[in-house]
Design an enzyme around this catalytic site. Structure first.
Site, PDB file in Angstrom:
ATOM      1  CG  HIS A   1      -1.875  -1.078   1.366  1.00  0.00           C
ATOM      2  ND1 HIS A   1      -1.764  -2.069   2.300  1.00  0.00           N
ATOM      3  CD2 HIS A   1      -2.993  -1.350   0.655  1.00  0.00           C
ATOM      4  CE1 HIS A   1      -2.771  -2.914   2.175  1.00  0.00           C
ATOM      5  NE2 HIS A   1      -3.534  -2.507   1.176  1.00  0.00           N
TER       6      HIS A   1
ATOM      7  CB  SER B   1      -4.305  -7.273   4.336  1.00  0.00           C
ATOM      8  OG  SER B   1      -3.996  -6.029   3.751  1.00  0.00           O
TER       9      SER B   1
END
Ligand code: PAF
Length: 311
Positions: A37, A189
């Site tokens: 990210h 994630s």
């Protein structure tokens, strides 16, 4: 950094930027930030005057029995990281703000959204319907000049590029290289779900991609020999893949031969609670291994996104 949670606040904050012809970059996320990210945010920061990061765990892209409830969430940490990366606006809408009472519209990308992860036997077409719908909404709310996505979710980027083209949306889609841990595991994630032993097993995904690259460089290599090489690496680690497929990188169509165009190897496997995906662009005639990750100079995914960009 401003943290905004309504569509009205977003319009009010971004309208002056548009009026002064400022360049707006959007990084859509579901939070639980990792270096992947942050690499998208840094890229947006380098390219754009105003960087918006959206953080919304989108229920419509999770199937029944998937990990919506347990999906990692840490707003305070994400807030601190976004602030440190000099994000201008963190958009954290509520469920009601995104899907208010009476909400009735979905965006479905036929074909592309129904294969690989979208196959009814896997996550099903509902997953990419959810992704396409929320991304279309985020593009409508933020009206960015550029939106940034990671190459690890290659099928997602293909779906998004298709919808942007089909719906004549005035946005450039930038696909940025996959970021990996030093041992090769693509950042996700969902890696947080892996035990130490499962993480070891998960490393077989990158080994499978590397084996596919080596097989593709061999004389007489075929779609079957490349897929077989990847499959054997996974088997050696006792990983049963959901799929190992060699496809046309441009449109994810089936490939008869590796000479029929740029080829992609895509794979998915469930390891413990984590469903992991990874992919690589195959370079048959080159001795150099190119997997689209950050360390590599030429990034085919980015090249594709440039070629297909609207602006
Ligand atoms: O890749 C993701 O994190 C999500 O699918 C996205 C693009 C933010 C849509 O919810």
């Amino acid at each position: 950094m401003r943290t905004l949670s309504t569509v009205a606040e977003m319009s009010e904050a971004l309208e002056p930027v548009r009026l002064r012809r400022g360049r707006i970059g959007l990084v859509p996320t579901m939070g639980a930030f990792h270096e992947g990210h942050l690499s998208l945010i840094r890229r947006a920061r380098a390219d754009c005057g105003v960087v918006v990061v959206s953080l919304f765990v989108n229920p419509s892209q999770f199937g029944a029995g998937e990990d919506l409830e347990s999906y990692p969430r840490d707003l305070a940490r994400d807030h601190a990281l976004a602030h440190a990366e000099q994000v201008d606006v963190l958009f954290t809408p509520s469920l009601d703000e995104m899907y208010p009472h009476g909400y009735a519209t979905t965006v479905e990308v036929a074909g592309l959204g129904e294969i690989l992860c979208g196959d009814p036997a896997r996550r099903g077409p509902g997953h990419f319907r959810g992704v396409a719908t929320v991304v279309t909404k985020l593009l409508g709310i933020c009206r960015p000049d550029v939106a940034y996505f990671g190459a690890k979710d290659f099928q997602q980027t293909a779906v998004i590029r298709r919808l942007v083209e089909d719906l004549n949306l005035a946005v450039t889609i930038e696909v940025c290289p996959t970021v990996r841990d030093p041992d090769g595991l693509a950042l996700s994630s969902r890696n947080a779900y892996l035990s130490a032993a499962e993480r070891e097993q998960a490393l077989s995904l990158k080994r499978a991609l590397d084996a596919a690259q080596r097989a593709a460089a061999e004389p007489g290599a075929s779609v079957a020999s490349v897929a077989g090489a990847a499959q054997r690496e996974l088997e050696a680690a006792a990983v049963e893949p959901e799929y190992v497929q060699v496809l046309c990188a441009r449109d994810l169509s089936a490939l008869e031969s590796l000479d029929d165009g740029e080829a992609l190897i895509a794979l998915a496997a469930r390891i413990g609670r984590a469903r992991l995906i990874d992919n690589a662009i195959l370079k048959p005639s080159s001795a150099k291994i190119e997997t689209g990750e950050k360390a590599v100079g030429f990034d085919p995914a980015r090249q594709m996104s440039r070629e297909r960009s609207v602006r």
